[in-house]
Motif scaffolding. Sequence first.
Motif, short mmCIF file in Angstrom:
data_model
loop_
_atom_site.label_atom_id
_atom_site.label_comp_id
_atom_site.label_asym_id
_atom_site.label_seq_id
_atom_site.Cartn_x
_atom_site.Cartn_y
_atom_site.Cartn_z
N ARG A 1 0.64 -1.25 -0.07
CA ARG A 1 0.00 -0.05 -0.03
C ARG A 1 0.81 1.39 -0.04
N THR A 2 1.81 1.10 0.79
CA THR A 2 2.77 2.40 0.78
C THR A 2 3.54 2.59 -0.31
N VAL A 3 4.05 1.56 -0.95
CA VAL A 3 4.72 1.86 -2.20
C VAL A 3 3.79 2.38 -3.31
N THR A 4 2.61 1.67 -3.52
CA THR A 4 1.57 1.79 -4.60
C THR A 4 1.12 3.40 -4.30
N ARG A 5 0.76 3.78 -3.19
CA ARG A 5 0.33 5.27 -3.06
C ARG A 5 1.19 6.18 -3.31
N SER A 6 2.53 5.96 -2.70
CA SER A 6 3.58 6.71 -2.85
C SER A 6 4.12 6.96 -4.59
N LEU A 7 3.95 5.94 -5.06
CA LEU A 7 4.38 6.09 -6.45
C LEU A 7 3.02 6.59 -7.54
N ASN A 8 1.96 6.57 -7.08
CA ASN A 8 0.72 6.75 -8.05
C ASN A 8 0.72 8.29 -8.52
N GLU A 9 0.85 8.53 -9.71
CA GLU A 9 0.69 9.84 -10.30
C GLU A 9 -0.73 9.65 -11.08
N THR A 10 -1.68 10.56 -10.17
CA THR A 10 -3.07 10.55 -10.61
C THR A 10 -3.30 10.79 -12.03
N ASP A 11 -2.58 11.94 -12.25
CA ASP A 11 -2.72 12.62 -13.46
C ASP A 11 -2.48 11.89 -14.57
N ALA A 12 -1.30 10.89 -14.44
CA ALA A 12 -0.94 9.76 -15.39
C ALA A 12 -1.73 8.43 -15.32
N THR A 13 -2.10 8.13 -14.07
CA THR A 13 -2.59 6.65 -14.10
C THR A 13 -4.29 6.96 -14.13
N ASP A 14 -4.79 7.92 -13.61
CA ASP A 14 -6.29 7.99 -13.24
C ASP A 14 -6.65 7.14 -12.23
N PHE A 15 -5.64 6.55 -11.33
CA PHE A 15 -6.00 5.84 -10.35
C PHE A 15 -6.37 6.41 -8.80
N ASP A 16 -7.32 5.81 -8.18
CA ASP A 16 -7.46 6.44 -6.89
C ASP A 16 -7.17 5.31 -5.83
N ILE A 17 -6.10 5.09 -5.23
CA ILE A 17 -5.73 4.05 -4.59
C ILE A 17 -6.35 4.05 -3.14
N PRO A 18 -7.15 2.96 -2.85
CA PRO A 18 -7.90 3.20 -1.55
C PRO A 18 -6.78 2.80 -0.35
N ARG A 19 -7.08 3.29 0.77
CA ARG A 19 -6.21 3.23 1.91
C ARG A 19 -6.39 1.79 2.56
N ALA A 20 -7.56 1.43 2.50
CA ALA A 20 -8.20 0.20 3.07
C ALA A 20 -8.89 -0.45 2.39
N GLY A 21 -9.47 -1.74 2.82
CA GLY A 21 -10.65 -2.54 2.03
C GLY A 21 -10.01 -3.52 0.83
N ILE A 22 -8.78 -3.46 0.45
CA ILE A 22 -8.07 -4.48 -0.50
C ILE A 22 -6.95 -5.11 0.21
N GLY A 23 -6.46 -6.08 -0.45
CA GLY A 23 -5.18 -6.93 -0.01
C GLY A 23 -3.99 -6.43 -0.76
N SER A 24 -2.94 -7.05 -0.33
CA SER A 24 -1.74 -6.94 -1.06
C SER A 24 -1.68 -7.23 -2.48
N GLY A 25 -2.56 -8.25 -3.11
CA GLY A 25 -2.47 -8.66 -4.27
C GLY A 25 -3.15 -7.55 -5.12
N GLU A 26 -4.16 -6.86 -4.63
CA GLU A 26 -4.77 -5.86 -5.34
C GLU A 26 -3.89 -4.67 -5.34
N TYR A 27 -3.15 -4.21 -4.29
CA TYR A 27 -2.17 -3.30 -4.34
C TYR A 27 -1.26 -3.50 -5.61
N TYR A 28 -0.59 -4.75 -5.47
CA TYR A 28 0.30 -5.10 -6.33
C TYR A 28 -0.16 -4.91 -7.88
N ASP A 29 -1.42 -5.42 -7.99
CA ASP A 29 -1.89 -5.09 -9.44
C ASP A 29 -1.89 -3.83 -9.98
#
Length: 425
Positions: free
Chosen positions: A130-158
Amino acid sequence: MAEEPSQLTDFNERFEDPSEDPLFDFDEEDNDRANIFARKELLKVGHVPESTRIVGRDDEIKAVAAELRPIVHGDPPNNVMIYGKTGTGKSLVARHVTERARRAATSNDVAVGTVYVDCAQHNTQTRVARTVTRSLNETDATDFDIPRAGIGSGEYYDYLWEILDTAYESVIIILDEVDRLDDDDILMQLSRARESGKADCHLGVIAVSNKIEYRDRLNERVKSSLREEEFVFQPYDANQLRQIMKHRRDAFYDNVLSDDVTPLTAAIAAQEHGDARKAIEILRHAGELAERENVEMVTEEHVRNAQEWAQIDRFEELLRGSTTQVKFILYSLALLSEENPNSEGFSTSRIYERYQETAEKIDATILSEHRVYELLKEQAFLGVVESTRTGGGRGQGSYLEHRLVQDTEIVLKSVLRDSRLKDLA
């Protein structure tokens, strides 16, 4: 009947304008207070200073930079493992070199991302992902809104693999206090991301540990996957510590430090195996004590009083991420040590008896003796407890005896700072 407004609601209504809050209002007396700190951030743990302030680590900086240099030209970096005692500049060098590598790559139009993960706080695979994914997420480029909770490590890796391919050519991830991780599969996932076809981005890992034996615990598949370069940082000597203190003097206003403050602080740190972090913490605490006393100079007495504060803070740092049950166990061991000052250690069964009394006192869940034994072994690995096998007496088998590495009073004061354990006092 209408509900009466809560005290918090009433408080918020009365102080909607923060400038009107009397709790933080400055009066003439505050303005007359002595000015101690000019740049307090120079004394904060985690602050990464400019190159001219980093002392005694030129060779280490060059060595780590050599492993990361390929990313500047869009090639894969090497993985790095850095070992050394606390306060030897491991995290500082890792963060410093990583940021310089990122800047150099950016100037060559190579998109490089960097992430720092404190594994003492983020010690599970999900938390790291979660920390790595949220830190690297560039919303303007990816259009992803990464949740803080509610998903597991596999989904964060995806999410992570897509982010890497969308926004970066290379990424460097620093895993500080990597020995605190619950599962070394994290290292496998990160180091094999490109090889396994999950991401085209080059991904490098810098793993930092106080435990030189950490690598021996790793799964053989993880060792094979990492193929890292290893570096061991030696403690600072007395001269280097004095230079480090000299380079932090401008954290204070001119003429605030008495002449004996920085030599004494360096000498204390030299006695503690060259721990520069401890020296900086003591210097900061000494300044804060002077501030509270509203005096114009930091003196030797402030340094000596600050030493205990720094020890408590350091022990609390060791316990970051520890459960309340671990603190119960350490509290029980500290009480035994206080009551039996001449004892060289205590058996698991004796500690367990005292632990039961401690847990019962505040009506907490009581673990099994085997689980307490396992937790004591974990604390021995982390350097909080020292465990020694004894042969026992006639007719007895061998067993482990445990003792605290830190001073008993420091352990008690540190543990009792936890509000959940206040009823033990």
